[in-house]
Scaffold this active site. Sequence first.
Site, mmCIF file in Angstrom:
data_model
loop_
_atom_site.group_PDB
_atom_site.id
_atom_site.type_symbol
_atom_site.label_atom_id
_atom_site.label_comp_id
_atom_site.label_asym_id
_atom_site.label_seq_id
_atom_site.Cartn_x
_atom_site.Cartn_y
_atom_site.Cartn_z
ATOM 1 N N ARG A 190 -0.823 8.715 21.289
ATOM 2 C CA ARG A 190 -1.786 7.384 20.441
ATOM 3 C C ARG A 190 -3.291 6.699 21.194
ATOM 4 N NH1 ARG A 190 1.429 5.027 16.211
ATOM 5 N NH2 ARG A 190 0.715 3.098 16.372
ATOM 6 N N PHE A 216 0.905 -1.186 -0.028
ATOM 7 C CA PHE A 216 0.061 -0.144 -0.463
ATOM 8 C C PHE A 216 0.505 1.351 -0.286
ATOM 9 C CE2 PHE A 216 0.523 -2.304 4.682
ATOM 10 C CZ PHE A 216 0.855 -0.058 5.142
ATOM 11 N N THR A 263 -4.327 2.088 14.645
ATOM 12 C CA THR A 263 -4.278 2.097 13.036
ATOM 13 C C THR A 263 -5.394 1.974 12.042
ATOM 14 O OG1 THR A 263 -1.666 1.762 13.805
ATOM 15 C CG2 THR A 263 -2.458 1.964 10.810
ATOM 16 N N ARG A 306 -9.570 7.831 14.774
ATOM 17 C CA ARG A 306 -9.636 7.661 14.433
ATOM 18 C C ARG A 306 -10.920 6.743 14.413
ATOM 19 N NH1 ARG A 306 -3.388 5.319 13.995
ATOM 20 N NH2 ARG A 306 -2.362 6.934 12.789
ATOM 21 N N HIS A 308 -2.065 11.105 11.397
ATOM 22 C CA HIS A 308 -0.769 10.255 12.435
ATOM 23 C C HIS A 308 0.082 10.941 14.287
ATOM 24 C CE1 HIS A 308 3.148 8.777 12.014
ATOM 25 N NE2 HIS A 308 3.456 10.390 12.550
#
Length: 165
Positions: free
Chosen positions: A90, A58, A96, A107, A124
């Site tokens: 985080r 990817f 992710t 996210r 990020h």
Amino acid sequence: MNQATLVLIKPDGLKKSLTGNILTRLSETKLDIVGARIVKVSRDLAQKHYAMLKDKPFFEDLLKYLMGEYHKKKVMALVYYGEDAIQKVRDICGATNPEEADPVSIRGAYGRITTKGVYENVIHASANPEESEREIKLWFSPDEIIFDLYNTTAVKKSIETRVWA
Ligand code: IDP
Ligand code: MG
């Protein structure tokens, strides 16, 4: 222990007008913002940022995503500083894979996977101290951060540069 961490609001976050929401979520950490820039990401910068993923299938889509080819050609780069900064940020970002991320995380709330398989995960955040130092040095010069996070050295430059006309 005080730490610095790099945060990028990725092009999908900017396109979806999520900047305010994301900054508000990050303010829950009580960390300090010590640097901030809006960046038009070059291919070279994207390749350096994600260098460790260069062999992934990817990778090319990831470069295009970070360069803003699917959304807007800009990223907001921030340096957060304070106690346990890396893990705190985080944790708020979430996993992710945005479909697997806690729905309460940034996210989980705002990310998606496109039908093409691109993880559009909005943000990020550096994963560990080695990564944060490498990434902050990549995205910021010393004078763009309000105090010296790392050692600096003085160099004389005589390169042509643009100024306002
Ligand atoms: P992280 O962003 O949570 O640290 P990394 O493994 O460092 O995760 O991956 C960097 C970025 O690459 C992710 O944020 C995501 O945008 C993308 N990515 C990671 N794994 C995949 C995948 O399996 N498919 C598509 N994109 C991925
Ligand atoms: Mg990572």
